[in-house]
Motif scaffolding. Structure first.
Motif, PDB file in Angstrom:
ATOM      1  N   UNK A 206      44.996  44.160  49.503  1.00 46.79           N
ATOM      2  CA  UNK A 206      46.125  44.794  48.800  1.00 46.79           C
ATOM      3  C   UNK A 206      46.206  44.268  47.365  1.00 46.79           C
ATOM      4  N   UNK A 207      46.117  42.938  47.219  1.00 44.23           N
ATOM      5  CA  UNK A 207      46.167  42.327  45.887  1.00 44.23           C
ATOM      6  C   UNK A 207      45.000  42.824  45.028  1.00 44.23           C
ATOM      7  N   UNK A 208      43.803  42.866  45.600  1.00 46.86           N
ATOM      8  CA  UNK A 208      42.621  43.340  44.867  1.00 46.86           C
ATOM      9  C   UNK A 208      42.824  44.770  44.372  1.00 46.86           C
ATOM     10  N   UNK A 209      43.351  45.627  45.231  1.00 51.83           N
ATOM     11  CA  UNK A 209      43.571  47.024  44.859  1.00 51.83           C
ATOM     12  C   UNK A 209      44.551  47.184  43.713  1.00 51.83           C
ATOM     13  N   UNK A 210      45.631  46.405  43.761  1.00 52.15           N
ATOM     14  CA  UNK A 210      46.658  46.510  42.721  1.00 52.15           C
ATOM     15  C   UNK A 210      46.169  45.924  41.397  1.00 52.15           C
TER      16      UNK A 210
ATOM     17  N   UNK B 195      48.434  40.222  35.410  1.00 55.42           N
ATOM     18  CA  UNK B 195      49.859  39.939  35.613  1.00 55.42           C
ATOM     19  C   UNK B 195      50.536  41.147  36.252  1.00 55.42           C
ATOM     20  N   UNK B 196      50.284  42.335  35.703  1.00 52.88           N
ATOM     21  CA  UNK B 196      50.905  43.550  36.235  1.00 52.88           C
ATOM     22  C   UNK B 196      50.527  43.767  37.696  1.00 52.88           C
ATOM     23  N   UNK B 197      49.258  43.540  38.029  1.00 52.76           N
ATOM     24  CA  UNK B 197      48.806  43.687  39.413  1.00 52.76           C
ATOM     25  C   UNK B 197      49.475  42.691  40.339  1.00 52.76           C
TER      26      UNK B 197
ATOM     27  N   UNK C 171      56.111  42.737  44.482  1.00 55.79           N
ATOM     28  CA  UNK C 171      57.134  43.753  44.735  1.00 55.79           C
ATOM     29  C   UNK C 171      56.891  44.434  46.089  1.00 55.79           C
ATOM     30  N   UNK C 172      55.619  44.672  46.411  1.00 59.77           N
ATOM     31  CA  UNK C 172      55.283  45.344  47.676  1.00 59.77           C
ATOM     32  C   UNK C 172      55.451  44.446  48.892  1.00 59.77           C
ATOM     33  N   UNK C 173      55.078  43.165  48.763  1.00 57.13           N
ATOM     34  CA  UNK C 173      55.146  42.278  49.935  1.00 57.13           C
ATOM     35  C   UNK C 173      56.495  41.571  50.069  1.00 57.13           C
TER      36      UNK C 173
END
Length: 179
Positions: free
Chosen positions: A101-105, A168-170, A176-178
């Motif tokens: 999830x982190x990689x994708x964002x 930073x944005x990712x 915010x999602x988790x």
């Protein structure tokens, strides 16, 4: 939230070298900019290195684990035998749902801001900083040092800052999602 920032390579390990430009130096410049931006956004930062020193891979993971980092981000730049190879990719450990999830964002933000070819997110089980960290971890390959156009961009302070801002944005979107 604690973010562990890993400037890949360092000291006796230059990483990729192309036309006299050493990856370790570019990685550190981006990592320091990332640290400044994250501190400004209210995060606590753990740096695996903040100057040109060699830190063994397992020590990088151990530090992040010992300091209870919430997220681990390793900054790198790619290299290939073909100088036409270009683009950005983000790596994560196979089976890590949060790492994916982190990689994708992070990848989405890097592509949006850097405007480089999207090489996607990829699983990498053999990378110590991904396999030995206890928290969601990503390894960002910002661009290709062996590509003349991207090498020039990577040496530009503005491009380095854009890479840091994208990460930073990712990270912020991830939190915010988790929750």
């Amino acid at each position: 939230m604690r973010i562990c920032i890993d400037a890949g390579h360092g000291g006796k390990d230059p990483g990729a070298v192309s036309d006299g430009v050493q990856e370790k130096n570019i990685n550190l410049k981006i990592a320091l900019k990332l640290s400044t931006k994250l501190i400004g956004a209210g995060y606590k930062i753990i740096m695996t290195r903040d100057d040109d020193v060699f830190v063994p891979l397992y020590e990088r993971a151990r530090l992040a684990n010992k300091k209870n980092a919430d997220v681990f981000v390793s900054i790198h730049n790619n290299a290939a035998g073909n100088s036409a190879a270009a683009g950005t990719e983000t790596l994560y450990y196979p089976g890590s749902v949060q790492g994916e999830k982190l990689a994708g964002l992070v990848q989405k933000e890097l592509i949006r801001k850097l405007q480089r070819a999207d090489r996607g997110i990829k699983e990498r089980k053999e990378l110590v900083v991904l396999s030995s960290t206890a928290m969601p971890a990503v390894l960002v390959e910002c661009s290709f040092l062996t590509n003349p156009v991207e090498r020039k961009l990577l040496q530009d302070e503005g491009f380095q800052l854009l890479a840091a801002e994208s990460i930073v944005d990712g990270i912020e979107k991830y939190f915010q999602e988790v929750g």
